[in-house]
Design a protein around this motif. Structure first.
Motif, PDB file in Angstrom:
ATOM      1  N   ASP A   1       6.700  12.527 -17.354  1.00  0.00           N
ATOM      2  CA  ASP A   1       8.100  12.761 -18.078  1.00  0.00           C
ATOM      3  C   ASP A   1       9.207  11.690 -17.097  1.00  0.00           C
ATOM      4  OD1 ASP A   1       7.135  14.277 -19.914  1.00  0.00           O
ATOM      5  OD2 ASP A   1       7.408  16.224 -18.855  1.00  0.00           O
ATOM      6  N   PRO A   2       9.913  10.971 -17.915  1.00  0.00           N
ATOM      7  CA  PRO A   2      10.953  10.382 -17.189  1.00  0.00           C
ATOM      8  C   PRO A   2      11.911  11.219 -16.262  1.00  0.00           C
ATOM      9  CG  PRO A   2      10.807   9.745 -19.413  1.00  0.00           C
ATOM     10  CD  PRO A   2       9.928  10.951 -19.322  1.00  0.00           C
ATOM     11  N   HIS A   3      12.158  10.939 -15.184  1.00  0.00           N
ATOM     12  CA  HIS A   3      13.154  11.644 -14.342  1.00  0.00           C
ATOM     13  C   HIS A   3      14.023  10.847 -13.610  1.00  0.00           C
ATOM     14  CE1 HIS A   3      14.774  14.381 -11.154  1.00  0.00           C
ATOM     15  NE2 HIS A   3      14.583  15.417 -12.111  1.00  0.00           N
ATOM     16  N   LYS A   4      15.265  10.683 -13.175  1.00  0.00           N
ATOM     17  CA  LYS A   4      16.085   9.769 -12.241  1.00  0.00           C
ATOM     18  C   LYS A   4      15.314   9.960 -11.086  1.00  0.00           C
ATOM     19  CE  LYS A   4      19.540  12.914 -11.000  1.00  0.00           C
ATOM     20  NZ  LYS A   4      21.154  12.838 -10.803  1.00  0.00           N
ATOM     21  N   LEU A   5      14.866  10.946 -10.210  1.00  0.00           N
ATOM     22  CA  LEU A   5      14.380  10.840  -9.023  1.00  0.00           C
ATOM     23  C   LEU A   5      13.091  10.367  -8.899  1.00  0.00           C
ATOM     24  CD1 LEU A   5      15.172  14.372  -7.721  1.00  0.00           C
ATOM     25  CD2 LEU A   5      16.475  12.206  -7.257  1.00  0.00           C
ATOM     26  N   SER A   6      12.224  10.258  -9.892  1.00  0.00           N
ATOM     27  CA  SER A   6      10.805   9.566 -10.123  1.00  0.00           C
ATOM     28  C   SER A   6      11.217   7.833  -9.922  1.00  0.00           C
ATOM     29  CB  SER A   6       9.900  10.180 -11.373  1.00  0.00           C
ATOM     30  OG  SER A   6       9.660  11.389 -10.929  1.00  0.00           O
ATOM     31  N   GLY A   7      11.970   7.705 -10.998  1.00  0.00           N
ATOM     32  CA  GLY A   7      12.404   6.287 -11.178  1.00  0.00           C
ATOM     33  C   GLY A   7      12.999   5.518  -9.915  1.00  0.00           C
ATOM     34  N   ARG A   8      14.038   6.641  -9.492  1.00  0.00           N
ATOM     35  CA  ARG A   8      14.624   6.073  -8.076  1.00  0.00           C
ATOM     36  C   ARG A   8      13.487   5.904  -6.926  1.00  0.00           C
ATOM     37  NH1 ARG A   8      19.148  10.025  -6.199  1.00  0.00           N
ATOM     38  NH2 ARG A   8      19.732   9.532  -8.452  1.00  0.00           N
ATOM     39  N   ALA A   9      12.563   6.626  -6.819  1.00  0.00           N
ATOM     40  CA  ALA A   9      11.395   6.694  -5.848  1.00  0.00           C
ATOM     41  C   ALA A   9      10.595   5.412  -6.097  1.00  0.00           C
ATOM     42  CB  ALA A   9      10.476   7.845  -5.743  1.00  0.00           C
ATOM     43  N   LYS A  10      10.237   5.040  -7.194  1.00  0.00           N
ATOM     44  CA  LYS A  10       9.602   3.762  -7.503  1.00  0.00           C
ATOM     45  C   LYS A  10      10.392   2.690  -7.329  1.00  0.00           C
ATOM     46  CE  LYS A  10       6.152   5.623 -10.896  1.00  0.00           C
ATOM     47  NZ  LYS A  10       5.289   5.271 -12.125  1.00  0.00           N
ATOM     48  N   ASP A  11      11.675   2.754  -7.793  1.00  0.00           N
ATOM     49  CA  ASP A  11      12.477   1.571  -7.365  1.00  0.00           C
ATOM     50  C   ASP A  11      12.725   1.262  -5.855  1.00  0.00           C
ATOM     51  OD1 ASP A  11      12.901   1.272 -10.192  1.00  0.00           O
ATOM     52  OD2 ASP A  11      14.765   2.362 -10.269  1.00  0.00           O
ATOM     53  N   VAL A  12      12.816   2.310  -5.339  1.00  0.00           N
ATOM     54  CA  VAL A  12      12.912   2.079  -3.585  1.00  0.00           C
ATOM     55  C   VAL A  12      11.745   1.357  -3.247  1.00  0.00           C
ATOM     56  CG1 VAL A  12      13.207   3.182  -1.453  1.00  0.00           C
ATOM     57  CG2 VAL A  12      14.710   3.770  -3.394  1.00  0.00           C
ATOM     58  N   GLY A  13      10.392   2.006  -3.518  1.00  0.00           N
ATOM     59  CA  GLY A  13       9.276   1.611  -3.209  1.00  0.00           C
ATOM     60  C   GLY A  13       9.038   0.071  -3.434  1.00  0.00           C
ATOM     61  N   SER A  14       9.488  -0.032  -4.577  1.00  0.00           N
ATOM     62  CA  SER A  14       9.479  -1.695  -5.171  1.00  0.00           C
ATOM     63  C   SER A  14      10.455  -2.543  -4.184  1.00  0.00           C
ATOM     64  CB  SER A  14       9.869  -1.728  -6.551  1.00  0.00           C
ATOM     65  OG  SER A  14       9.586  -3.185  -7.200  1.00  0.00           O
ATOM     66  N   ALA A  15      11.722  -1.962  -3.882  1.00  0.00           N
ATOM     67  CA  ALA A  15      12.560  -2.725  -3.132  1.00  0.00           C
ATOM     68  C   ALA A  15      12.080  -2.972  -1.596  1.00  0.00           C
ATOM     69  CB  ALA A  15      13.960  -2.046  -3.009  1.00  0.00           C
ATOM     70  N   ALA A  16      11.319  -2.052  -1.047  1.00  0.00           N
ATOM     71  CA  ALA A  16      10.553  -2.265  -0.131  1.00  0.00           C
ATOM     72  C   ALA A  16       9.631  -3.437   0.096  1.00  0.00           C
ATOM     73  CB  ALA A  16       9.950  -0.827   0.382  1.00  0.00           C
ATOM     74  N   VAL A  17       8.956  -3.462  -0.829  1.00  0.00           N
ATOM     75  CA  VAL A  17       7.997  -4.774  -1.197  1.00  0.00           C
ATOM     76  C   VAL A  17       8.757  -5.862  -1.148  1.00  0.00           C
ATOM     77  CG1 VAL A  17       5.972  -5.733  -2.372  1.00  0.00           C
ATOM     78  CG2 VAL A  17       6.331  -3.205  -2.260  1.00  0.00           C
TER      79      VAL A  17
ATOM     80  N   LEU B   1       0.938  -1.260   0.103  1.00  0.00           N
ATOM     81  CA  LEU B   1      -0.022   0.028   0.062  1.00  0.00           C
ATOM     82  C   LEU B   1       0.817   1.242  -0.044  1.00  0.00           C
ATOM     83  CD1 LEU B   1      -2.826  -1.239   2.540  1.00  0.00           C
ATOM     84  CD2 LEU B   1      -3.133  -0.731   0.085  1.00  0.00           C
ATOM     85  N   LEU B   2       1.849   1.113   0.827  1.00  0.00           N
ATOM     86  CA  LEU B   2       2.745   2.459   0.713  1.00  0.00           C
ATOM     87  C   LEU B   2       3.564   2.726  -0.616  1.00  0.00           C
ATOM     88  CD1 LEU B   2       4.357   1.929   4.276  1.00  0.00           C
ATOM     89  CD2 LEU B   2       2.781   3.766   3.568  1.00  0.00           C
ATOM     90  N   ASN B   3       3.973   1.399  -1.059  1.00  0.00           N
ATOM     91  CA  ASN B   3       4.655   1.689  -2.361  1.00  0.00           C
ATOM     92  C   ASN B   3       3.487   2.196  -3.458  1.00  0.00           C
ATOM     93  OD1 ASN B   3       6.505   1.008  -4.488  1.00  0.00           O
ATOM     94  ND2 ASN B   3       5.327  -0.698  -4.959  1.00  0.00           N
ATOM     95  N   THR B   4       2.547   1.679  -3.354  1.00  0.00           N
ATOM     96  CA  THR B   4       1.267   2.077  -4.397  1.00  0.00           C
ATOM     97  C   THR B   4       1.146   3.878  -4.195  1.00  0.00           C
ATOM     98  OG1 THR B   4       0.260   0.100  -4.500  1.00  0.00           O
ATOM     99  CG2 THR B   4      -1.322   1.867  -4.757  1.00  0.00           C
ATOM    100  N   GLY B   5       1.326   4.122  -2.998  1.00  0.00           N
ATOM    101  CA  GLY B   5       1.077   5.646  -2.762  1.00  0.00           C
ATOM    102  C   GLY B   5       2.264   6.357  -3.227  1.00  0.00           C
ATOM    103  N   ILE B   6       3.348   5.835  -3.136  1.00  0.00           N
ATOM    104  CA  ILE B   6       4.610   6.509  -3.605  1.00  0.00           C
ATOM    105  C   ILE B   6       4.385   6.399  -5.103  1.00  0.00           C
ATOM    106  CG2 ILE B   6       7.014   6.123  -4.119  1.00  0.00           C
ATOM    107  CD1 ILE B   6       7.480   4.908  -1.152  1.00  0.00           C
ATOM    108  N   GLU B   7       3.994   5.493  -5.784  1.00  0.00           N
ATOM    109  CA  GLU B   7       3.906   5.366  -6.946  1.00  0.00           C
ATOM    110  C   GLU B   7       2.943   6.377  -7.564  1.00  0.00           C
ATOM    111  OE1 GLU B   7       2.964   1.312  -8.186  1.00  0.00           O
ATOM    112  OE2 GLU B   7       5.206   0.827  -8.191  1.00  0.00           O
ATOM    113  N   ASN B   8       1.520   6.563  -6.934  1.00  0.00           N
ATOM    114  CA  ASN B   8       0.722   7.536  -7.334  1.00  0.00           C
ATOM    115  C   ASN B   8       0.999   9.109  -7.340  1.00  0.00           C
ATOM    116  OD1 ASN B   8      -1.620   5.796  -8.096  1.00  0.00           O
ATOM    117  ND2 ASN B   8      -1.824   5.307  -5.876  1.00  0.00           N
ATOM    118  N   VAL B   9       1.851   9.466  -6.172  1.00  0.00           N
ATOM    119  CA  VAL B   9       2.567  10.529  -6.021  1.00  0.00           C
ATOM    120  C   VAL B   9       3.449  10.916  -7.199  1.00  0.00           C
ATOM    121  CG1 VAL B   9       3.843  12.222  -4.559  1.00  0.00           C
ATOM    122  CG2 VAL B   9       2.066  10.742  -3.543  1.00  0.00           C
TER     123      VAL B   9
END
Length: 120
Positions: A87-103, A72-80
């Motif tokens: 637009d692709p951005h390294k920080l956006s990708g990083r945030a999604k990757d870190v959320g996925s790693a937490a799962v 659920l937290l990862n989904t929240g991160i992805e939605n934000v």
């Protein structure tokens, strides 16, 4: 928005309504969440059966629910991140990757706990 929440039990009811809305949204929109809920629907009753003590049963159930919570937290991160822009951005990708790693870590923790309880 804060003024409609009230205090005490009214606040709790409003928070519960928002939480229920979040669970429903995750169920409708997130395939991974649906899969993990289905696993939980099997794992929780199994935990009640295979856990030898109340502590073991609680731990087995807790790590399953932890996976749902982190998803659920990862989904929240992805939605934000998606709300900010497509637009692709390294920080956006990083945030999604870190959320996925937490799962992934939550799933690994659950597997380790279940492994120790069942085979340890």
């Amino acid at each position: 928005m804060a003024s409609d929440q009230g205090h005490g039990w009214r606040h709790a009811l409003v928070a519960l309504r928002y939480s229920w809305k979040g669970l429903r949204t995750a169920w409708r929109k997130e395939e991974a969440f649906r899969q993990e809920v289905l696993v939980a629907l099997v794992a929780v009753p199994v935990a009640l059966f295979v856990g030898e003590t109340a502590l073991e049963r609680a731990l087995l159930i807790a790590v399953v629910l932890q996976v749902l919570m982190v998803e659920l937290l990862n989904t929240g991160i992805e939605n934000v991140v998606d709300r900010i822009g497509p637009d692709p951005h390294k920080l956006s990708g990083r945030a999604k990757d870190v959320g996925s790693a937490a799962v992934l870590l939550a799933i690994v923790i659950a597997a380790v706990v279940w492994g120790f309880v069942l085979f340890g």
